[in-house]
Design an enzyme around this catalytic site. Structure first.
Site, PDB file in Angstrom:
ATOM      1  N   ILE A 188       0.838  -1.203   0.000  1.00 11.05           N
ATOM      2  CA  ILE A 188       0.000   0.000   0.000  1.00 11.05           C
ATOM      3  C   ILE A 188       0.877   1.258   0.000  1.00 11.05           C
ATOM      4  O   ILE A 188       0.565   2.247  -0.678  1.00 11.05           O
ATOM      5  CB  ILE A 188      -0.949   0.009   1.221  1.00 11.05           C
ATOM      6  CG1 ILE A 188      -1.850  -1.236   1.209  1.00 11.05           C
ATOM      7  CG2 ILE A 188      -1.781   1.290   1.269  1.00 11.05           C
ATOM      8  CD1 ILE A 188      -2.794  -1.319   0.024  1.00 11.05           C
ATOM      9  N   CYS A 215     -16.944 -17.110 -11.972  1.00 10.32           N
ATOM     10  CA  CYS A 215     -16.169 -18.314 -12.284  1.00 10.32           C
ATOM     11  C   CYS A 215     -16.852 -19.552 -11.694  1.00 10.32           C
ATOM     12  O   CYS A 215     -17.887 -19.955 -12.209  1.00 10.32           O
ATOM     13  CB  CYS A 215     -14.722 -18.150 -11.847  1.00 10.32           C
ATOM     14  SG  CYS A 215     -13.613 -19.121 -12.892  1.00 10.32           S
ATOM     15  N   HIS A 227     -13.161 -13.326 -14.492  1.00  8.45           N
ATOM     16  CA  HIS A 227     -13.013 -12.624 -13.208  1.00  8.45           C
ATOM     17  C   HIS A 227     -13.053 -11.105 -13.415  1.00  8.45           C
ATOM     18  O   HIS A 227     -12.006 -10.488 -13.591  1.00  8.45           O
ATOM     19  CB  HIS A 227     -11.682 -12.990 -12.562  1.00  8.45           C
ATOM     20  CG  HIS A 227     -11.613 -14.394 -12.075  1.00  8.45           C
ATOM     21  ND1 HIS A 227     -11.898 -14.740 -10.776  1.00  8.45           N
ATOM     22  CD2 HIS A 227     -11.315 -15.538 -12.714  1.00  8.45           C
ATOM     23  CE1 HIS A 227     -11.763 -16.051 -10.627  1.00  8.45           C
ATOM     24  NE2 HIS A 227     -11.410 -16.555 -11.792  1.00  8.45           N
ATOM     25  N   GLU A 252     -13.520  -8.876 -11.285  1.00  9.49           N
ATOM     26  CA  GLU A 252     -12.962  -8.156 -10.121  1.00  9.49           C
ATOM     27  C   GLU A 252     -11.532  -7.685 -10.346  1.00  9.49           C
ATOM     28  O   GLU A 252     -11.112  -6.674  -9.799  1.00  9.49           O
ATOM     29  CB  GLU A 252     -13.051  -9.020  -8.856  1.00  9.49           C
ATOM     30  CG  GLU A 252     -12.130 -10.239  -8.773  1.00  9.49           C
ATOM     31  CD  GLU A 252     -12.707 -11.498  -9.429  1.00  9.49           C
ATOM     32  OE1 GLU A 252     -13.601 -11.365 -10.295  1.00  9.49           O
ATOM     33  OE2 GLU A 252     -12.252 -12.609  -9.090  1.00  9.49           O
TER      34      GLU A 252
HETATM   35  N1  GLN Z   1     -12.703 -24.715 -10.324  1.00 12.27           N
HETATM   36  C1  GLN Z   1     -13.252 -24.120 -11.493  1.00 12.27           C
HETATM   37  C2  GLN Z   1     -12.422 -24.397 -12.722  1.00 12.27           C
HETATM   38  O1  GLN Z   1     -11.272 -24.731 -12.634  1.00 12.27           O
HETATM   39  C3  GLN Z   1     -13.460 -22.622 -11.288  1.00 12.27           C
HETATM   40  C4  GLN Z   1     -12.207 -21.852 -11.058  1.00 12.27           C
HETATM   41  C5  GLN Z   1     -12.429 -20.478 -10.481  1.00 12.27           C
HETATM   42  O2  GLN Z   1     -13.470 -20.214  -9.889  1.00 12.27           O
HETATM   43  N2  GLN Z   1     -11.438 -19.603 -10.600  1.00 12.27           N
HETATM   44  O3  GLN Z   1     -12.899 -24.261 -13.824  1.00 12.27           O
END
Ligand code: GLN
Length: 533
Positions: free
Chosen positions: A22, A384, A510, A512
């Site tokens: 930070i 995900c 993702h 995020e």
């Molecule tokens: N376990 C799942 C996969 O490998 C999702 C992975 C995750 O949520 N980053 O596809």
């Protein structure tokens, strides 16, 4: 102004967890706010090649960059603060350093020499540090050295810093972050641990130029003088870092303490520039003065360690500020959830986010939660594994495929609605073999996803092995699920949604990772907005 790239090293003393990341990000922010180009790099002294194979309980979240590097979560802070992309070059571990030195040795590149920590390992470290500077993109490269001074593992890094400081002179400065513990009985801040950690650095040949002192209480003038005297730094180079109400306040604190000015002075850079932080302050103002509040449930299996979902938590903060609201996150362990208790456990939540993850633990709880949000019109965002669970839930309870599952959780299922791609089936290594990094995604018009993004082509980052099984596409579509985002090259399903529901969306990627203070992610912004309704 000198044309050379300037290097700033950030080391830590006394204890870990003082927040080097930070401080580094805040300094970078201030330099950027003066118009300079800056990047930050993290050197991690552990032997894993990258944190990709680490359990989140070890080091928190694994952060993924556009180029598919699995990196330390501090890189997330760098991107969120600077709004500038990082890459593999921004995170180097001891494992990676040794791997490349050993590969060179096998190729015979050391011409029969004995390969040693000094100079071979230290040379490799120095190369990795200078790599970002050599791109010509940055006026400043800030390098954060992981661990605490005195650790056996970080010795080669400190040695590399010593050599670079000697070679580069005024193009290089060392900032050391320490702790001034407060003794309640005597009502005093103590400087001895700081003195000792500077002595230790001196033993390794490194004189820090700037000391940033973490403290629970203001550091008076006399104390600053004392620290300066014992540690051979100027008094204006003793910087106070009080505990902040949010990490996003730290750049403002550091500006008040003139950290940027002293850094420019040490590096012999012009100081005429002024700090422009209007956008940042606007965000802080909204963050501190919310007009509303919203309760979001974050369902995951690593919730005991909040660092495991760092980027999600931060993205919710960014999205809250945009919506003038405080996002209250309820961290819910997926293992604690069942069909029986779900109504009670999710009671009072205005939105539910099901987190990413790996493995079977807690999976049924996630599925139960998704069913509840679907049937009760509660805004839902699945990320995900969260998206994969939404697919499984829909298959089981709407398509009536009772044993539907992901092949990851049940290799023997008759309805593998989430499955491995053929190409992935023979992979035996765990490290670095997932679908990683940024991939394009095409959004169908007139869908929630399209409305959220406001365009038809996006790029998002991935980190997973399993995929929506396209053999089931027809069944899902006929039952009312919309596959609104698809990878244009491979036809892989990236986004699912339910138009019959006010806000039900699952994304294979993702989002995020890409949310920053300046660019809050539209998916999170819309999710929070939907929860507010
Ligand atoms: N376990 C799942 C996969 O490998 C999702 C992975 C995750 O949520 N980053 O596809």
């Amino acid at each position: 102004m000198s044309a050379n790239t300037k290097y700033i090293f950030v080391t830590g003393g006394v204890t870990s967890s003082l927040g080097k990341g930070i401080i580094a990000a805040s300094l970078a922010k201030l330099l950027q706010a003066r118009g300079y180009t800056v990047t930050i790099q993290k050197l991690d002294p552990y032997i894993n090649i990258d944190p990709g194979t680490l359990n989140p309980y070890e080091h928190g979240e694994c952060y993924v960059t556009d180029d598919g590097a699995e990196t330390d979560l501090d890189l997330g802070h760098y991107e969120r603060f600077l709004n500038v992309r990082t890459s593999q070059a921004n995170n180097v571990t001891t494992g990676r350093i040794y791997q490349s030195v050993i590969e060179k040795e096998r190729k015979g590149e050391f011409l029969g020499k004995t390969v040693q920590v000094v100079p071979h390992i230290t040379d490799e470290i120095k190369n990795r540090i200078k790599l970002l500077g050599k791109t010509g993109q940055y006026q400043f490269v800030i390098t954060e050295i992981g661990g605490t001074v005195g650790d056996i593992e970080s010795l080669p890094y400190i040695e590399a810093v010593r050599q670079l400081k000697w070679e580069m002179g005024h193009d290089c400065t060392v900032l050391h972050l320490t702790l001034l513990p407060y003794l309640a009985t005597s009502g005093e801040l103590k400087t001895k641990p700081t003195q000792h950690s500077v002595k230790l650095l001196l033993e390794y040949g490194v004189q820090p130029d700037i000391l940033v002192c973490r403290s629970e209480h203001p550091i008076g003038k006399d104390l600053r003088k004392k620290i300066a005297l014992f540690c051979n730094v100027s008094t204006d180079a003793v910087i106070e870092a009080l505990d902040a109400s949010t990490i996003y306040e730290v750049p403002i604190h550091m500006e008040k303490e003139k950290l940027d000015e002293i850094v420019l002075k040490k590096l012999e850079m012009e100081q005429e520039t002024t700090v422009q932080l209007d956008k940042w302050k606007e965000f802080l103002n909204k963050f501190h003065n919310p007009k509303k509040e919203v309760s979001i449930g974050l369902i995951g299996k690593y919730v005991e360690l909040k660092e495991s979902y760092k980027s999600i938590a931060e993205a919710l903060i960014h999205a809250g500020a945009v919506n003038d609201c405080k996002v209250k996150v309820s961290w819910i362990h997926s293992e604690s959830l069942s069909e029986e208790n779900i109504a009670e456990k999710l009671n009072g939540l205005q939105g539910v986010l099901v987190a990413p993850g790996f493995g079977n633990r807690g999976i049924e709880g996630k599925i139960a939660a998704i069913r509840y949000t679907r049937e009760n019109n509660i805004p839902f965002l699945g990320i995900c594994l969260g998206m994969q669970c939404a697919v499984i839930e829909f298959a089981r309870n709407v398509l009536n495929l009772k044993d539907a599952h992901s092949r990851e959780m049940n290799p023997a299922t008759n309805s593998p609605v989430i499955d491995l791609l053929e190409a992935q089936k023979n992979i035996s290594h765990m490290g670095g073999t997932m679908r990683l990094g940024a991939y394009p995604c095409h959004l169908e018009e007139n869908t929630l996803a399209y409305k959220i993004y406001g365009k038809s082509d996006i790029q998002e980052r991935h980190r997973h092995r399993y995929e929506f099984n396209n053999e089931y596409t027809k069944k899902f579509v006929n039952a009312g699920m919309v596959l609104s985002g698809v990878n244009p090259d491979a036809g892989l399903v990236e986004i699912i949604e339910l138009p019959s529901h006010p806000f039900f969306i699952g994304v294979q990627f993702h989002p995020e990772y890409k949310s920053t203070v300046e660019n809050p992610h539209p998916l999170f912004v819309s999710f929070v907005k939907a929860a507010l309704k």
